[in-house]
Design a protein around this motif. Structure first.
Motif, PDB file in Angstrom:
ATOM      1  N   HIS A   1      -3.831  80.888 -31.991  1.00  0.00           N
ATOM      2  CA  HIS A   1      -2.401  81.146 -32.206  1.00  0.00           C
ATOM      3  C   HIS A   1      -1.555  80.261 -31.289  1.00  0.00           C
TER       4      HIS A   1
ATOM      5  N   GLU B   1      -3.722  85.099 -39.242  1.00  0.00           N
ATOM      6  CA  GLU B   1      -4.606  86.268 -39.137  1.00  0.00           C
ATOM      7  C   GLU B   1      -5.248  86.578 -40.485  1.00  0.00           C
ATOM      8  N   ALA B   2      -4.517  86.317 -41.560  1.00  0.00           N
ATOM      9  CA  ALA B   2      -5.039  86.623 -42.892  1.00  0.00           C
ATOM     10  C   ALA B   2      -6.153  85.658 -43.299  1.00  0.00           C
TER      11      ALA B   2
ATOM     12  N   HIS C   1       1.999  83.128 -38.050  1.00  0.00           N
ATOM     13  CA  HIS C   1       0.985  83.833 -37.261  1.00  0.00           C
ATOM     14  C   HIS C   1       0.343  84.959 -38.075  1.00  0.00           C
ATOM     15  N   ARG C   2       1.140  85.638 -38.882  1.00  0.00           N
ATOM     16  CA  ARG C   2       0.560  86.661 -39.755  1.00  0.00           C
ATOM     17  C   ARG C   2      -0.362  86.024 -40.787  1.00  0.00           C
TER      18      ARG C   2
ATOM     19  N   SER D   1       5.839  84.504 -39.407  1.00  0.00           N
ATOM     20  CA  SER D   1       5.128  84.556 -40.687  1.00  0.00           C
ATOM     21  C   SER D   1       3.857  83.724 -40.648  1.00  0.00           C
TER      22      SER D   1
END
Length: 203
Positions: free
Chosen positions: A86, A195-196, A191-192, A189
């Motif tokens: 990240h 993670e996905a 960073h989300r 967004s």
């Protein structure tokens, strides 16, 4: 002609001009005469610098070297885990927010720009992927697999879309990297999304 020598002002100006023109118009939309006129040099100077193709390679190399430097610096301080990835993503986003021309070059390339130059990705894109994959090799988070390439491509597509086209709001206005609020909203967004696309946590 050296592009790095501070004594060669014409060479430095020509490289800067080439980067701007290729980023704006693409390789196919830029002519030798345009490069010469915009840089304030003769056509012969452009040809001595490698011509249009040579300057395109020089522009790509310059952008790649800047990103590689940012990446290597970030890799000296980030942990080899999800948090480190990240942090590396943040470093790359910050770079592209401040150097959008680098993404513009690749956006043109994605539309088959400079199709006759077949080694562009191998020389200027894949080394960065390998650098990151090698650094995180022991973490099992990143491997040089099709899944890794798909994941990083998804992140790249989103980043290019934001930097090149911005985010269109419901009122029809568009916000891009110059808008601090849009920038931070996009960052969250991304960073989300990371993670996905990362493998699930072990255990």
């Amino acid at each position: 002609m050296s592009f790095e020598s501070s004594d060669d002002e014409a060479g430095a100006r020509l490289l800067k001009t080439a980067l701007q023109l290729f980023a704006s118009l693409g390789y196919d939309g830029t002519t030798t005469d345009m490069l010469a006129e915009a840089a304030g040099v003769t056509r012969e100077t452009v040809m001595r610098a490698g011509g249009r193709a040579g300057l395109y390679h020089a522009a790509m190399q310059h952008a790649n070297d800047e990103l590689a430097e940012i990446t290597r610096e970030a890799l000296t301080r980030v942990s080899r885990d999800r948090a480190g990835l990240h942090a590396l993503l943040d470093a790359h986003m910050d770079f592209y927010f401040e150097h959008p021309e680098s993404l513009f070059l690749w956006s043109h390339r994605a539309l088959s720009d400079a199709a006759d130059l077949t080694d562009i990705e191998e020389r200027y894109s894949r080394p960065i992927y390998r650098l990151v994959a090698d650094a995180f090799g022991g973490s099992r988070l990143l491997d040089l697999t099709d899944e890794y390439r798909m994941s990083t491509n998804i992140l790249d597509w989103c980043l290019r879309g934001f930097v090149v086209g911005g985010i269109q709001k419901f009122d029809g206005t568009v916000s891009g990297p110059s808008d601090p609020h849009a920038r931070e909203s996009f960052r969250a967004s991304m960073h989300r999304l990371m993670e996905a696309v990362l493998p699930p946590e072990a255990g």
